[in-house]
Design a protein around this motif. Structure first.
Motif, mmCIF file in Angstrom:
data_model
loop_
_atom_site.group_PDB
_atom_site.id
_atom_site.type_symbol
_atom_site.label_atom_id
_atom_site.label_comp_id
_atom_site.label_asym_id
_atom_site.label_seq_id
_atom_site.Cartn_x
_atom_site.Cartn_y
_atom_site.Cartn_z
ATOM 1 N N UNK A 377 -33.718 -49.752 66.556
ATOM 2 C CA UNK A 377 -33.628 -49.206 65.654
ATOM 3 C C UNK A 377 -35.390 -48.456 66.157
ATOM 4 N N UNK A 378 -36.360 -48.797 66.643
ATOM 5 C CA UNK A 378 -37.142 -48.362 66.722
ATOM 6 C C UNK A 378 -37.066 -47.253 68.058
ATOM 7 N N UNK A 387 -43.486 -50.695 69.496
ATOM 8 C CA UNK A 387 -44.586 -49.933 67.973
ATOM 9 C C UNK A 387 -43.961 -50.994 66.725
ATOM 10 N N UNK A 388 -42.938 -52.345 67.390
ATOM 11 C CA UNK A 388 -42.777 -52.777 66.395
ATOM 12 C C UNK A 388 -43.628 -54.052 65.884
ATOM 13 N N UNK A 408 -49.167 -49.590 73.195
ATOM 14 C CA UNK A 408 -48.252 -48.484 73.587
ATOM 15 C C UNK A 408 -48.702 -47.480 74.240
ATOM 16 N N UNK A 409 -48.504 -47.004 76.120
ATOM 17 C CA UNK A 409 -49.197 -46.588 76.641
ATOM 18 C C UNK A 409 -49.037 -44.649 76.040
ATOM 19 N N UNK A 410 -48.068 -44.349 75.425
ATOM 20 C CA UNK A 410 -46.947 -43.596 75.651
ATOM 21 C C UNK A 410 -47.466 -42.707 74.254
ATOM 22 N N UNK A 411 -48.554 -41.574 74.692
ATOM 23 C CA UNK A 411 -49.439 -40.737 73.124
ATOM 24 C C UNK A 411 -49.001 -40.355 71.463
ATOM 25 N N UNK A 412 -47.650 -39.700 71.671
ATOM 26 C CA UNK A 412 -47.207 -40.288 71.278
ATOM 27 C C UNK A 412 -46.506 -40.845 70.453
ATOM 28 N N UNK A 413 -46.446 -41.736 70.607
ATOM 29 C CA UNK A 413 -45.595 -43.226 69.899
ATOM 30 C C UNK A 413 -46.381 -43.888 69.334
ATOM 31 N N UNK A 414 -47.518 -43.785 70.478
ATOM 32 C CA UNK A 414 -48.380 -44.648 69.652
ATOM 33 C C UNK A 414 -48.999 -43.682 68.469
ATOM 34 N N UNK A 415 -49.217 -42.706 68.264
ATOM 35 C CA UNK A 415 -49.892 -41.760 67.291
ATOM 36 C C UNK A 415 -48.940 -41.571 65.880
#
Length: 703
Positions: A377-378, A387-388, A408-415
């Motif tokens: 789903x994420x 992110x889960x 979470x290495x990816x900046x966008x996903x982390x924010x």
């Protein structure tokens, strides 16, 4: 508390490291932050056989000394940096005896740092079930370190491990696992000389990690970079060569010391269970059923202990009013501090039950499966599978969940994850929801199994998850980044929960809830009592004079007269004036000025709402007639005689709390993680707007 020896626990995730930590330290442990970083640090104390005391440091789980996250980078920093106050005298490396090949990579790296090492071969019972036989003596001889077979879950081998820690050498005696200097001889020699390093593997790690290591100065990091270019050092190629060399050593070691029958009973059982629990359709139905059972249990099992705690506080308040002399100090203590605390202490059983269930889900290995299932789903809403973990963790508390986004290495996903995690219903909202649901939702059974309050609470929790995912989907288009995220996770085998560990978790979380919420609530209750007990100018004197007139004494009974005077004084107090100032803004949501006061005070922490209601209705009520906060709110009336807390008002309030950013700690941690005030400011703004709109729509639909 002084310790004679510092011992660090190091291991891969899912090797039982935290279980061993709990077994060694018991309740003698505390959680803080590692120096200079916002990563959880668990330390505790353990008594050794010779009477010495060992400080046990539970380092974050990692697969390698080459970190993929800030949590993992802590391990090398603590082990290698001689100036680090937590640098251990001894390292206990925990290996999963049923999965040695993967675990031994980390051991070989730690061993090459040349700190004294003891190996704890954990899960020996599972290895035996899986047909794995380990020649422990030969294993220890080849490594050159003490090797202790244990089963932390069953408390087996713990005394032998303590003895091994007790009698461990103060100098490292482990055998070399690979020829480190052959990896980059000239570079290692030069770094060792210039940085005054006496360990070749430490020097090699500085070459690999100098850009991210926080104990190096920028000048030292720049110099290492120059040396890398001078000697044509390629970090990724060197890491690959090192890993191959290490696995050659590991394969030889396992060939000589480990025999395996071709059975893998636990793995196959886990795989069979996974076919059902992680099924693309039934998996989500089962997860929903488990959530439903948890929230039904929170209401059903906590009812009696909550009633006892509530009655205890009513008795204490009544007794203190009788024993202590009448006056402002007594009123402050009884109607301010104790009334405020009672509103939160009563929810300890529900908090303990919630965390007990979370601990069971984690212990059995099911929480990892939930993370795996939700990954599908994420991805569709633009989030990383990792992110889960923060979102599920948000059920407990947003603060550590936001901190856990560092994985979470990816900046966008982390924010995006940081921005939506506070929408997930945390334990601080639980007292607010359960209080309001108990006020307006009848305690009736549906289909003989489910009760309506439990269904309402489940609905609020599911609604919060749906809200978080929906907002994440919108933010996917608002935030721009080119990086692609990835999700790698190891699923542990299913195991029975460790009930002692579940007990620790319930005790720990309930204690943290009481101490953290209690401090805020006492402070807010004292301020609120002062604001509610005094007013500007001579308003209180004029009210006293007004109700001394004969017409009031003739038409009102003494109790009713006292209540009318108290109510009018509250309305004219500093708190009342503040409530009336914001009342025009919140009136469309169905809220009166008293609820407005609670909305303001609960910006410190959501659960303060309950304490505020308790304090306001204690000041407003009859001192001779002590009631629980729920009863006071149930009987509260508007000036027109209608109940204050109708279904529309209660659900409007719940919707407001579902979306509003009412937690100062969350604002602080978002700033600390993003290092920019625009993120918590924009988060606060969008959540407040959502809260207002959701509350407005709910009130007018149900009115």
């Amino acid at each position: 508390m002084n310790a004679d020896i510092k011992v660090a626990l190091v291991g891969n995730p899912n090797t039982g490291k935290s279980t061993l930590f709990n077994v060694l330290t018991g309740l003698n442990q505390k959680i803080g932050n590692f120096p200079g970083v916002t990563v959880d640090k668990k330390t505790g104390f353990c008594d050794l056989p010779d009477g010495r005391r060992a400080q046990i440091i539970d380092l974050p789980g990692t697969y390698s000394l080459y970190p993929k996250s800030r949590d993992e980078s802590i391990v090398f920093s603590v082990l290698a940096d001689k100036s680090n106050p937590l640098r251990p005298d001894l390292v206990v490396v925990i290996l999963d005896a049923s999965n040695l090949k993967r675990n031994l990579l980390l051991y070989t790296q730690v061993a090459d740092l040349k700190l004294p090492v003891v190996v704890a071969l954990n899960m020996m019972d599972l290895a035996k079930k899986g047909g794995i036989t380990i020649d422990v003596n030969a294993f220890a001889q080849k490594l050159g370190v003490p090797v202790v077979p244990i089963s932390a879950r069953k408390n087996e081998g713990i005394d032998q491990l303590k003895s091994a820690i007790n009698y461990a050498n103060k100098i490292a005696l482990q055998e070399d696992t690979i020829d480190v200097e052959a990896m980059a001889p000239q570079l290692i020699a030069k770094i060792s000389e210039e940085m005054q390093v006496d360990n070749p593997y430490y020097a090699l790690q500085l070459a690999h990690q100098h850009e991210t290591i926080n104990f190096l100065t920028s000048a030292e990091s720049d110099r290492i970079e120059e040396l890398e270019q001078e000697f044509n050092f390629h970090s990724q190629k060197a890491q690959a060569s090192e890993t191959i060399a290490r696995y050659n050593f590991i394969n030889d070691l396992l060939y000589d010391t480990v025999k395996r029958q071709e059975t893998a009973q636990d793995e196959s059982v886990s795989n069979k269970i996974d076919k059902v629990l992680t099924h693309k359709t039934f998996g989500f139905i089962i997860f929903f059923a488990i959530l439903l059972f948890i929230f039904q249990s929170i209401f059903a099992w906590s009812a009696y202990p909550m009633e006892l705690i509530g009655d205890l506080f009513v008795w204490v308040q009544s007794s203190l009013h009788t024993i202590l002399p009448a006056g402002p100090l007594t009123n402050l203590l009884v109607d301010g501090v104790i009334a405020g605390l009672s509103g939160v202490m009563v929810f300890i059983p529900q908090i303990a039950i919630l965390f007990g269930f979370i601990s069971i889900l984690e212990d059995t290995g099911y929480m990892s499966r939930v993370t795996f299932m939700m990954d599908r789903i994420m991805r569709k809403v633009g989030l990383n599978g990792k992110s889960v973990v923060p979102l599920i963790g948000g059920f407990a508390c947003a603060v550590p969940s936001i901190m856990s986004t560092r994985n979470i290495e990816n900046w966008k996903d982390r924010m995006i994850t940081i921005m939506v995690t506070p929408l997930v219903t945390c334990s601080a909202r639980l007292p607010v929801y359960t209080l309001l649901i108990a006020l307006v939702v009848p305690n009736k059974n549906v289909w003989w199994v489910f009760n309506l309050p439990g269904l309402a609470l489940t609905g609020m929790y599911l609604f919060s998850l749906i809200s978080a995912v929906t907002v994440a989907f919108v933010m996917k288009y608002l935030l721009k980044a080119r990086e692609r995220g990835y999700f790698i996770m190891e699923l542990p085998v299913y195991r029975m929960p460790r009930w002692k560990n579940v007990g620790y978790s319930m005790y720990d979380r309930a204690k943290a809830f009481v101490l953290q919420a209690g401090k805020v609530i006492i402070a807010v209750s004292v301020i609120l009592w002062v604001l509610a007990s005094y007013g500007p100018g001579d308003r209180f004197e004029r009210i006293e004079q007004k109700y001394k007139q004969p017409q009031y004494a003739q038409h009102l009974k003494p109790d009713d007269l006292h209540r009318v005077v108290a109510s009018e004084k509250l309305e004219n107090s500093y708190a009342g004036v503040l409530g009336h100032v914001i009342e025009p803004v919140i009136k469309p949501l169905g809220f009166d000025w008293k609820i407005g006061i609670a909305l303001i005070t609960s910006f410190a922490a959501r659960e303060v709402f309950v304490g505020t209601m308790a304090t306001i209705y204690s000041v407003d009520g009859d001192a001779e007639k002590m009631e629980s906060v729920q009863q006071k709110m149930h009987t509260a009336k508007n000036p027109d005689g209608n109940p204050v807390f109708t279904v529309a008002v209660a659900f409007s309030l719940m919707m407001f709390y579902a979306f509003a950013m009412q937690c100062a700690s969350t604002v602080a941690v978002v700033y600390r993680e993003t290092k920019n005030w625009r993120w918590p400011a924009s988060q606060f703004a969008y959540m407040t707007v959502l809260a207002y709109l959701a509350s407005l729509i709910t009130y007018h639909l149900l009115k």
